[in-house]
Design a protein around this motif. Structure first.
Motif, PDB file in Angstrom:
ATOM      1  N   GLY A  53       0.815  -1.117   0.018  1.00 42.09           N
ATOM      2  CA  GLY A  53      -0.080  -0.090   0.014  1.00 42.09           C
ATOM      3  C   GLY A  53       0.867   1.205  -0.032  1.00 42.09           C
ATOM      4  O   GLY A  53       0.355   2.435   0.443  1.00 42.09           O
ATOM      5  N   GLY A  54       1.941   1.310  -0.517  1.00 41.46           N
ATOM      6  CA  GLY A  54       3.083   2.506  -0.416  1.00 41.46           C
ATOM      7  C   GLY A  54       3.565   2.571   0.838  1.00 41.46           C
ATOM      8  O   GLY A  54       4.027   3.726   0.920  1.00 41.46           O
ATOM      9  N   ASP A  55       3.412   1.788   1.875  1.00 36.56           N
ATOM     10  CA  ASP A  55       4.083   2.113   3.072  1.00 36.56           C
ATOM     11  C   ASP A  55       5.629   2.004   2.808  1.00 36.56           C
ATOM     12  O   ASP A  55       5.944   1.050   2.401  1.00 36.56           O
ATOM     13  CB  ASP A  55       3.741   0.715   4.121  1.00 36.56           C
ATOM     14  CG  ASP A  55       3.990   1.149   5.209  1.00 36.56           C
ATOM     15  OD1 ASP A  55       5.303   1.639   5.686  1.00 36.56           O
ATOM     16  OD2 ASP A  55       2.983   1.045   6.410  1.00 36.56           O
ATOM     17  N   PRO A  56       6.395   3.114   3.284  1.00 39.17           N
ATOM     18  CA  PRO A  56       7.622   3.377   3.179  1.00 39.17           C
ATOM     19  C   PRO A  56       8.532   2.235   3.922  1.00 39.17           C
ATOM     20  O   PRO A  56       9.566   2.132   3.508  1.00 39.17           O
ATOM     21  CB  PRO A  56       8.041   4.724   3.623  1.00 39.17           C
ATOM     22  CG  PRO A  56       6.774   5.191   4.619  1.00 39.17           C
ATOM     23  CD  PRO A  56       5.577   4.367   4.080  1.00 39.17           C
ATOM     24  N   TYR A  57       7.962   1.451   4.830  1.00 40.78           N
ATOM     25  CA  TYR A  57       8.679   0.457   5.445  1.00 40.78           C
ATOM     26  C   TYR A  57       9.278  -0.578   4.359  1.00 40.78           C
ATOM     27  O   TYR A  57      10.410  -1.098   4.589  1.00 40.78           O
ATOM     28  CB  TYR A  57       7.859  -0.179   6.495  1.00 40.78           C
ATOM     29  CG  TYR A  57       7.840   0.500   7.864  1.00 40.78           C
ATOM     30  CD1 TYR A  57       8.993   0.438   8.835  1.00 40.78           C
ATOM     31  CD2 TYR A  57       6.727   1.264   8.414  1.00 40.78           C
ATOM     32  CE1 TYR A  57       8.981   1.395   9.811  1.00 40.78           C
ATOM     33  CE2 TYR A  57       6.794   1.825   9.641  1.00 40.78           C
ATOM     34  CZ  TYR A  57       7.966   1.913  10.244  1.00 40.78           C
ATOM     35  OH  TYR A  57       8.100   2.696  11.540  1.00 40.78           O
ATOM     36  N   TYR A  58       8.470  -0.816   3.405  1.00 38.99           N
ATOM     37  CA  TYR A  58       8.954  -1.953   2.640  1.00 38.99           C
ATOM     38  C   TYR A  58      10.227  -1.295   1.691  1.00 38.99           C
ATOM     39  O   TYR A  58      11.086  -2.091   1.534  1.00 38.99           O
ATOM     40  CB  TYR A  58       7.817  -2.118   1.436  1.00 38.99           C
ATOM     41  CG  TYR A  58       7.821  -1.354   0.332  1.00 38.99           C
ATOM     42  CD1 TYR A  58       8.463  -1.761  -0.683  1.00 38.99           C
ATOM     43  CD2 TYR A  58       7.181  -0.216   0.311  1.00 38.99           C
ATOM     44  CE1 TYR A  58       8.606  -0.830  -1.939  1.00 38.99           C
ATOM     45  CE2 TYR A  58       7.169   0.603  -0.867  1.00 38.99           C
ATOM     46  CZ  TYR A  58       7.963   0.255  -1.863  1.00 38.99           C
ATOM     47  OH  TYR A  58       7.957   0.881  -3.303  1.00 38.99           O
ATOM     48  N   LYS A 130       4.729 -17.255   1.749  1.00 43.07           N
ATOM     49  CA  LYS A 130       3.260 -17.888   1.631  1.00 43.07           C
ATOM     50  C   LYS A 130       2.298 -17.037   2.248  1.00 43.07           C
ATOM     51  O   LYS A 130       1.609 -16.626   1.659  1.00 43.07           O
ATOM     52  CB  LYS A 130       3.210 -19.234   2.060  1.00 43.07           C
ATOM     53  CG  LYS A 130       1.866 -19.986   2.292  1.00 43.07           C
ATOM     54  CD  LYS A 130       1.923 -21.064   2.902  1.00 43.07           C
ATOM     55  CE  LYS A 130       2.229 -21.010   4.528  1.00 43.07           C
ATOM     56  NZ  LYS A 130       0.887 -20.162   5.046  1.00 43.07           N
ATOM     57  N   ASP A 131       2.772 -16.538   3.298  1.00 41.07           N
ATOM     58  CA  ASP A 131       1.922 -15.625   4.111  1.00 41.07           C
ATOM     59  C   ASP A 131       1.505 -14.363   3.051  1.00 41.07           C
ATOM     60  O   ASP A 131       0.435 -13.739   3.072  1.00 41.07           O
ATOM     61  CB  ASP A 131       2.378 -15.030   5.337  1.00 41.07           C
ATOM     62  CG  ASP A 131       2.618 -16.284   6.351  1.00 41.07           C
ATOM     63  OD1 ASP A 131       1.797 -17.430   6.005  1.00 41.07           O
ATOM     64  OD2 ASP A 131       3.408 -15.997   7.329  1.00 41.07           O
ATOM     65  N   MET A 132       2.468 -13.907   2.240  1.00 42.13           N
ATOM     66  CA  MET A 132       2.291 -12.612   1.745  1.00 42.13           C
ATOM     67  C   MET A 132       1.526 -12.896   0.273  1.00 42.13           C
ATOM     68  O   MET A 132       0.578 -12.091   0.131  1.00 42.13           O
ATOM     69  CB  MET A 132       3.695 -11.993   1.169  1.00 42.13           C
ATOM     70  CG  MET A 132       3.827 -10.643   0.556  1.00 42.13           C
ATOM     71  SD  MET A 132       5.290  -9.981   0.253  1.00 42.13           S
ATOM     72  CE  MET A 132       4.878  -8.473  -0.760  1.00 42.13           C
ATOM     73  N   VAL A 137      -4.177  -7.740  -0.120  1.00 39.64           N
ATOM     74  CA  VAL A 137      -3.655  -6.490  -0.118  1.00 39.64           C
ATOM     75  C   VAL A 137      -4.383  -5.181   0.150  1.00 39.64           C
ATOM     76  O   VAL A 137      -5.590  -5.188  -0.101  1.00 39.64           O
ATOM     77  CB  VAL A 137      -3.312  -6.328  -1.639  1.00 39.64           C
ATOM     78  CG1 VAL A 137      -2.625  -4.870  -2.041  1.00 39.64           C
ATOM     79  CG2 VAL A 137      -2.619  -7.569  -2.221  1.00 39.64           C
ATOM     80  N   PRO A 138      -3.638  -4.211   1.120  1.00 42.08           N
ATOM     81  CA  PRO A 138      -2.233  -4.300   1.458  1.00 42.08           C
ATOM     82  C   PRO A 138      -1.909  -5.223   2.570  1.00 42.08           C
ATOM     83  O   PRO A 138      -2.769  -5.387   3.555  1.00 42.08           O
ATOM     84  CB  PRO A 138      -1.936  -2.737   1.657  1.00 42.08           C
ATOM     85  CG  PRO A 138      -3.265  -2.392   2.105  1.00 42.08           C
ATOM     86  CD  PRO A 138      -4.203  -2.981   1.433  1.00 42.08           C
ATOM     87  N   VAL A 139      -0.756  -5.753   2.528  1.00 45.17           N
ATOM     88  CA  VAL A 139      -0.537  -6.882   3.571  1.00 45.17           C
ATOM     89  C   VAL A 139      -0.039  -6.263   4.721  1.00 45.17           C
ATOM     90  O   VAL A 139      -0.094  -6.953   5.838  1.00 45.17           O
ATOM     91  CB  VAL A 139       0.518  -7.635   2.971  1.00 45.17           C
ATOM     92  CG1 VAL A 139       0.253  -8.561   1.716  1.00 45.17           C
ATOM     93  CG2 VAL A 139       1.950  -6.972   2.704  1.00 45.17           C
ATOM     94  N   GLY A 140       0.322  -5.068   4.866  1.00 45.07           N
ATOM     95  CA  GLY A 140       0.631  -4.618   6.149  1.00 45.07           C
ATOM     96  C   GLY A 140       2.232  -4.833   6.346  1.00 45.07           C
ATOM     97  O   GLY A 140       2.769  -5.660   5.738  1.00 45.07           O
ATOM     98  N   THR A 141       2.681  -4.214   7.697  1.00 44.38           N
ATOM     99  CA  THR A 141       4.040  -4.444   7.620  1.00 44.38           C
ATOM    100  C   THR A 141       4.254  -5.424   9.207  1.00 44.38           C
ATOM    101  O   THR A 141       5.365  -5.578   9.552  1.00 44.38           O
ATOM    102  CB  THR A 141       4.634  -3.237   8.055  1.00 44.38           C
ATOM    103  OG1 THR A 141       4.307  -2.585   9.067  1.00 44.38           O
ATOM    104  CG2 THR A 141       4.816  -2.398   6.708  1.00 44.38           C
ATOM    105  N   ALA A 142       3.268  -5.902   9.645  1.00 43.19           N
ATOM    106  CA  ALA A 142       3.433  -6.920  10.548  1.00 43.19           C
ATOM    107  C   ALA A 142       3.354  -8.358  10.378  1.00 43.19           C
ATOM    108  O   ALA A 142       3.031  -8.700   9.251  1.00 43.19           O
ATOM    109  CB  ALA A 142       2.063  -6.673  11.416  1.00 43.19           C
TER     110      ALA A 142
END
Length: 227
Positions: A53-58, A130-132, A137-142
């Motif tokens: 989701g465009g989260d900069p953590y990725y 597999k989880d991803m 979507v969005p998968v989140g960062t947790a």
């Protein structure tokens, strides 16, 4: 011939030893290689954008993995490390920095590792992929989903660094670059994130860098033959 003349050092001979690399090329060549690979691999990391989701953590996880992978590759070449030590360095870098870059939700103050973060990193080597794919979507960062861009970037950067600095080939390092690019597409949505634009940019940078590296290696071989 006097003793002083016989023992006079050759000016060109120590160049390779001073640089720490076998071919004795200038240090800025290796800095340029690292910069080009960071750009090329970074274009692949951008493929994960829509999944997170465009989260900069990725992006932090992916770029961090690239820098760590290139750092391990440079250490392997500079110190002429064996396979086991290189593997240990890569695993150590993954565990040491993985908490802050890939599992920040399970860390202390967002940086320090915990037993939970280390367990997630170890288990995530197998199950994060597999989880991803199964999480919406969005998968989140947790939950360790950031392990996918972090680990894939680290491994492809390590492979690309070793290929360009050990095998002295301007073309083989593009295979890990392409692999990361495809991985980003595979774990993205059907829409993709600027796939065409990123593909064109990757092609232009790759051709320019490979051409420069080919010519640099050719000049190095010519100097070696002359000596």
């Amino acid at each position: 011939m006097s003793g002083a003349t016989r023992l006079r050092p050759r000016k060109n001979a120590p160049a390779a030893r001073r640089s720490g690399f076998a071919d004795g090329q200038p240090g800025w060549h290796y800095a340029l290689d690292a910069g080009a690979l960071t750009v090329l691999l970074g274009l692949g990391v951008l493929g994960f954008s829509l999944s997170f989701g465009g989260d900069p953590y990725y992006l932090a996880a992916g770029i961090g993995g690239i820098l760590l992978g290139l750092g391990v590759a440079a250490a392997q070449v500079h110190f002429r490390l064996g396979v086991l030590i290189t593997t240990a360095l890569a695993v150590g870098a993954y565990l040491a920095f993985g908490t802050a870059l890939a599992v920040p939700d399970a860390s202390i103050a967002g940086v320090l590792p915990t037993l939970e973060s280390l367990r997630t990193l170890l288990v995530g080597v197998v199950f994060a992929w597999k989880d991803m794919l199964t999480v919406g979507v969005p998968v989140g960062t947790a939950g360790g989903t950031l392990i996918v861009p972090f680990l894939s970037s680290l491994l492809t950067a390590l492979a690309a660094g070793l290929l360009i600095w050990r095998l002295k080939s301007p073309y083989w390092p593009l295979l890990p670059v392409l692999l990361l690019f495809i991985t980003g597409i595979a774990f993205s949505t059907n829409a993709g994130f600027l796939t065409v634009e990123r593909g064109i940019s990757l092609t232009v940078v790759a051709i320019a860098w490979a051409t420069f590296r080919r010519d640099a290696l050719r000049r190095s071989d010519t100097r070696a033959v002359s000596v």
